[in-house]
Motif scaffolding. Sequence first.
Motif, PDB file in Angstrom:
ATOM      1  N   TRP A  48      90.297  40.934  50.973  1.00 50.54           N
ATOM      2  CA  TRP A  48      90.727  41.817  52.050  1.00 50.54           C
ATOM      3  C   TRP A  48      90.560  43.287  51.705  1.00 50.54           C
ATOM      4  O   TRP A  48      90.205  44.086  52.565  1.00 50.54           O
ATOM      5  CB  TRP A  48      92.160  41.500  52.472  1.00 50.54           C
ATOM      6  CG  TRP A  48      93.227  41.833  51.454  1.00 50.54           C
ATOM      7  CD1 TRP A  48      93.757  40.986  50.531  1.00 50.54           C
ATOM      8  CD2 TRP A  48      93.878  43.086  51.268  1.00 50.54           C
ATOM      9  NE1 TRP A  48      94.700  41.629  49.776  1.00 50.54           N
ATOM     10  CE2 TRP A  48      94.796  42.937  50.217  1.00 50.54           C
ATOM     11  CE3 TRP A  48      93.786  44.335  51.889  1.00 50.54           C
ATOM     12  CZ2 TRP A  48      95.611  43.957  49.754  1.00 50.54           C
ATOM     13  CZ3 TRP A  48      94.596  45.368  51.447  1.00 50.54           C
ATOM     14  CH2 TRP A  48      95.493  45.182  50.390  1.00 50.54           C
ATOM     15  N   CYS A  94      92.184  41.521  65.494  1.00 50.33           N
ATOM     16  CA  CYS A  94      92.747  40.531  64.581  1.00 50.33           C
ATOM     17  C   CYS A  94      93.256  39.297  65.327  1.00 50.33           C
ATOM     18  O   CYS A  94      93.117  38.168  64.845  1.00 50.33           O
ATOM     19  CB  CYS A  94      93.890  41.147  63.764  1.00 50.33           C
ATOM     20  SG  CYS A  94      93.343  42.275  62.470  1.00 50.33           S
ATOM     21  N   ARG A 271      92.550  35.127  57.400  1.00 54.25           N
ATOM     22  CA  ARG A 271      93.621  36.003  56.927  1.00 54.25           C
ATOM     23  C   ARG A 271      93.069  37.189  56.148  1.00 54.25           C
ATOM     24  O   ARG A 271      93.518  38.324  56.321  1.00 54.25           O
ATOM     25  CB  ARG A 271      94.597  35.203  56.057  1.00 54.25           C
ATOM     26  CG  ARG A 271      95.760  36.044  55.546  1.00 54.25           C
ATOM     27  CD  ARG A 271      96.768  35.170  54.806  1.00 54.25           C
ATOM     28  NE  ARG A 271      97.778  35.980  54.145  1.00 54.25           N
ATOM     29  CZ  ARG A 271      98.804  36.554  54.753  1.00 54.25           C
ATOM     30  NH1 ARG A 271      98.952  36.407  56.056  1.00 54.25           N
ATOM     31  NH2 ARG A 271      99.681  37.264  54.072  1.00 54.25           N
ATOM     32  N   GLU A 272      92.089  36.948  55.275  1.00 58.41           N
ATOM     33  CA  GLU A 272      91.494  38.041  54.488  1.00 58.41           C
ATOM     34  C   GLU A 272      90.834  39.066  55.421  1.00 58.41           C
ATOM     35  O   GLU A 272      90.956  40.273  55.229  1.00 58.41           O
ATOM     36  CB  GLU A 272      90.464  37.496  53.491  1.00 58.41           C
ATOM     37  CG  GLU A 272      91.013  36.586  52.412  1.00 58.41           C
ATOM     38  CD  GLU A 272      91.797  37.333  51.342  1.00 58.41           C
ATOM     39  OE1 GLU A 272      91.543  38.537  51.134  1.00 58.41           O
ATOM     40  OE2 GLU A 272      92.666  36.709  50.709  1.00 58.41           O
ATOM     41  N   GLN A 274      91.575  39.624  58.596  1.00 59.08           N
ATOM     42  CA  GLN A 274      92.621  40.313  59.357  1.00 59.08           C
ATOM     43  C   GLN A 274      93.323  41.363  58.513  1.00 59.08           C
ATOM     44  O   GLN A 274      93.565  42.483  58.968  1.00 59.08           O
ATOM     45  CB  GLN A 274      93.634  39.287  59.892  1.00 59.08           C
ATOM     46  CG  GLN A 274      93.072  38.406  61.008  1.00 59.08           C
ATOM     47  CD  GLN A 274      93.989  37.249  61.369  1.00 59.08           C
ATOM     48  OE1 GLN A 274      94.750  36.760  60.523  1.00 59.08           O
ATOM     49  NE2 GLN A 274      93.920  36.796  62.606  1.00 59.08           N
TER      50      GLN A 274
END
Length: 569
Positions: A48, A94, A271-272, A274
Motif C-alpha cells: 500500500w 475505494c 485492501r492494499e 484502497q
Amino acid sequence: MEVASKLHAIDWVVLSATLIFIVAYGTYVTRKNANVTDYIKGGNDTKWWTIGLSVMATQASAITFLSTPGQAFHSGMGFVQFYFGLPIAMVIICVVFIPIYHKLKVYTAYEFLEGRFDLKTRSLAAILFLIQRGLAAGITIFAPAIILSAVLGWDLLTLNVIIGFLVIIYTVSGGTKAVNVTQKQQMIIIFIGMLIAFFMIMSQLPENITFTNALEIAGASNKMEVLDFSFDLSNRYTVWTGILGGTFLMLSYFGTDQSQVQRYLSGKSVRESQLGLIFNGLLKVPMQFFILLIGVMVFVFYQFNPSPLNFNPTANNEIVKTKYAQEYKELEAQHIELENTKKAIFADGFQANEKTMVQQINKADLALKAKSKAIIDKIDEENTLDKIESNDKDYVFIHFILNNLPRGLIGLLLAVILSAAMSSTASELNALASTTAMDLYKRNVKEEKSDEHYVKASKWFTLLWGLMAISVACVANLFENLIQVVNIIGSIFYGNVLGIFLLAFFIKFVKGNAVFMAALITQAIIIAVYFLDWLPYLWLNLLGCFLVMMIAIVLQPLIPKSKLELKQT
C-alpha cells in the motif's frame, strides 16, 4: 549574470548521481519481467505504501514543483482549493471502482467497458485517454526542459530528447514495476528537497522577520486568502469549483485514467490498493498547501531582496536588443524604487497600519509588470523566429533556486524537479503503452499470441509513445501556466470518460450504442464550450459527466437494439 555559472561541480555531481541512480535502479530491479502480468500489473504484489507514493508521484510532475510556487507567488494560496475534491474522490474510488477492477482482473480500466457495453465504447474511451494523456506527457517533458534551458543555455530540442530518453530506458525495460519501485525513491528525494527549500527561504529572511511576520506580510499582499466561497463563474479557484469540479476531475483522473489506475491495479489485494489511495488522499492536499506556501515565502523573500521585473531570462535578454530597451529600463527603475520603498516599510517588521500602503505599492508594481509584459508581447509579435513568453510564473521558483541557494542544494532542487518529471512521464508512457497494447492491439488481433509477444508489443508501444511525447514537447509553447494547461487538457476529456464509467456502474438499462453516440456528442460540445470560454475549465468535468449521462439516457429508448444488446437482455 550567466545563469549556467551558478551550477558548480558539486551540483553536477548531485544532479547526475540522482538521475543515473534512478535509471539504473529501475532497469536492474525489474530486468526479469517475462509475462504480461509482471510487465503491466507489476506482478500484483505491490504494498500500500508503494501504491500511495506511486499514485502521488504520478500526479506530482515537474510542473507541480515548477509552476505551483509561481502560481502562489503571483496569486496566493487560493489554488489549493483545486484539490479539495481529492479526498472525496479517493473514498468513492475505494468503495466503487477498486473492488470491480480487482474482481474482473482487468489489465486496464477500459477493459471493463467492453463487458458492460461493447468493443467500440471500450475503444472510444481508450482513444480519448490516449489523446489527452499523450498530449500531457509531452507537457511533462517540456516543463523541466524549460528549466534546464534557462540553467544550461541548451536548446529545448536537445533537452526534450535527453529527458525523454532517460525515462524511456527504464520504462521500456521494466514496465509497471520499474515505474513503481523508482517512484518511491523519487518521492523521498522530492520531500527532502522541498523541506530544505522551505527552511532555506526562512533562513534568508531578515533576523527580525519571524515565520508569523512573514505570514502577516504575505497576508497584507492578499497572498494568504485560501478560501473563496463566492459563486463567481469567472473565478477559476473557489471552494465550490474545488469540491464539485475538483471531485469530478479527481474521480475521472484516479478512477478512469490508466496512468493512475495502473498504479493500484498492481496492488497485492483490494485492501492494499484502497489503503494506498487513502494514503494519497490524506497527504496530497497538505503537500500542495506546503508547496504553495513555499511560493508565498518566496514572495516574502523578494520583499527584502531585489527581484527582476520579469523572471523569464530569455525575455529580459531579448528586450535589450530591441527599440524598447530604454522604455523597459525606465520600468525597471520604477520597479526598483517601489522595492526600496517596501524595504523601508518592513525595516522594523510589519505593522498592521502599514497594510494599506503595502497594497498600494503592490498594485503599482503589478501595473509595471503588466506594462513590461505588454512590451514583451510586442517583441514576440515582431519576432518571427522564436516564441518569447511574457508570463513568468513558471520561472519564479527556479530563479530563486539558482540565485539564492548554496552549492549542492541547487543540484538537489534540480534533481527534485527532474525526478518529478521522470516519475510522472514514466507512469504516462507505461499507461499509454498498456492501453494501446491491451485495448486496441490485443483486442483486434485475431490469432492467439504468447505472453512474450504482448510484453514485446508493450515495450515497442512504450518506445513509440515516448517518441510521440518528445515530439509534442518539441513543438509545445508555454501557456499561461504549465500546471493549468495540463489540468485544462484533462478537463476537456475527463468528464466525458467519467460519465461513461458511471453509466456502466449505475445505469444498467443504458447500452453501448447510446453511450457511444452520447460520448461523441458530448466531446464535441465540451470542446466548443472550452474554446468559446463559456465556463472555467474545472466545471467542464462536471458538465461533461452530466451531458454524456443525460444524452445517453435520452437516446437509449430511441436507438434500435443491436444483436449484442438483445443477447444481453
